[in-house]
Design a protein around this motif. Structure first.
Motif, short mmCIF file in Angstrom:
data_model
loop_
_atom_site.label_atom_id
_atom_site.label_comp_id
_atom_site.label_asym_id
_atom_site.label_seq_id
_atom_site.Cartn_x
_atom_site.Cartn_y
_atom_site.Cartn_z
N LYS A 93 -8.54 6.62 -11.74
CA LYS A 93 -7.78 5.79 -10.80
C LYS A 93 -6.39 6.36 -10.61
CE LYS A 93 -6.27 1.01 -10.00
NZ LYS A 93 -6.29 -0.39 -10.52
N LYS A 96 -0.41 3.54 -8.19
CA LYS A 96 -0.03 2.84 -6.97
C LYS A 96 0.87 3.74 -6.12
CE LYS A 96 2.11 -1.47 -5.34
NZ LYS A 96 0.95 -1.85 -4.50
N LYS A 100 -2.46 5.44 0.55
CA LYS A 100 -1.90 4.37 1.37
C LYS A 100 -2.78 4.18 2.61
CE LYS A 100 1.74 2.79 0.81
NZ LYS A 100 2.25 1.61 0.09
N SER A 203 -5.51 -1.65 -1.56
CA SER A 203 -6.41 -0.52 -1.76
C SER A 203 -5.79 0.48 -2.74
CB SER A 203 -6.70 0.18 -0.43
OG SER A 203 -5.52 0.73 0.12
N TYR A 204 -6.64 1.26 -3.37
CA TYR A 204 -6.17 2.29 -4.31
C TYR A 204 -7.11 3.48 -4.28
CZ TYR A 204 -9.74 0.41 -7.52
OH TYR A 204 -10.92 -0.03 -8.08
N TYR A 206 -9.30 6.65 -6.05
CA TYR A 206 -10.04 7.02 -7.26
C TYR A 206 -10.68 8.38 -7.01
CZ TYR A 206 -12.81 6.44 -11.51
OH TYR A 206 -13.35 6.60 -12.78
#
Length: 210
Positions: A93, A96, A100, A203-204, A206
């Protein structure tokens, strides 16, 4: 439901159209997203693609994306395009801000502007824009796609109940400039209710690899 993406070369800048690479066409008041490196400085994220939602939802009306507007995807993936970077984002992951998703509700060619990235010699640094075509595919399919789930089982196991809003597959046709480990993926992940409410900030990213 998942929607596959096929890329093809074009001579057009694809202004205010769906496109992969190239320069993002954004409202004048939308800020270009930045990422803070390990040295404390901020660096622009790589523009990946923009999606004309109406183009997609006209063909796939029940896909869950907004009916209109433009979706933009950015990621801190310069190192996977062969550039030296003051940070390294590996498998797992991402922190932050490393990816984007932005959204403009209305597409207006009269007020949108292309954000053109240049080097110290004012030469463009972005890859040429590529045309995008959309087609039905399996939820867990390899390749470039919208929605569905990550192709890599590790990504699924470690991110249960997450939708892959966008999948970047380094082995996909048209991504000759991308190398993510041996056979890597970057997935933009979010929950179903976040998608339904347009909470793009949730959202992120991975990264996984076979």
């Amino acid at each position: 439901m998942a929607i596959g993406i096929k890329l093809s070369e074009t001579d057009s800048r694809l202004f205010c159209c769906s496109k992969w690479w190239g320069d993002p066409d954004m409202p004048s008041d939308m800020e270009y997203p930045m990422f803070q490196g390990e040295d404390g400085e901020e660096y622009p994220l790589t523009f990946v693609c923009q999606i004309d939602c109406a183009e997609v939802t006209t063909a796939f009306p029940d896909c869950g994306l907004p009916e209109d507007g433009m979706l933009y995807f950015f990621a801190a993936m310069d190192e996977y395009l062969g550039y030296e970077t003051p940070y390294h984002l590996g498998i797992g992951k991402w922190p932050k801000g490393a990816t984007k998703v932005k959204y403009a509700k209305n597409i207006n060619p009269e007020t949108f502007e292309s954000y053109i990235m240049v080097d110290d010699q004012d030469e463009p640094v972005t890859l040429p824009a590529m045309k995008m075509e959309f087609f039905n595919c399996d939820d867990d399919a390899d390749g470039l796609k919208l929605l569905g789930i990550p192709s890599n089982g590790d990504a699924c196991d470690n991110n249960p109940s997450q939708i892959s809003l966008l999948q970047i597959d380094s082995e996909a046709d048209g991504l000759d400039d991308v190398r993510i480990y041996d056979c890597g993926f970057i997935n933009f992940l979010m929950k179903k209710n976040e998608l339904e409410n347009g909470w793009w900030h949730s959202s992120y990213g991975y990264l996984s690899s076979y």
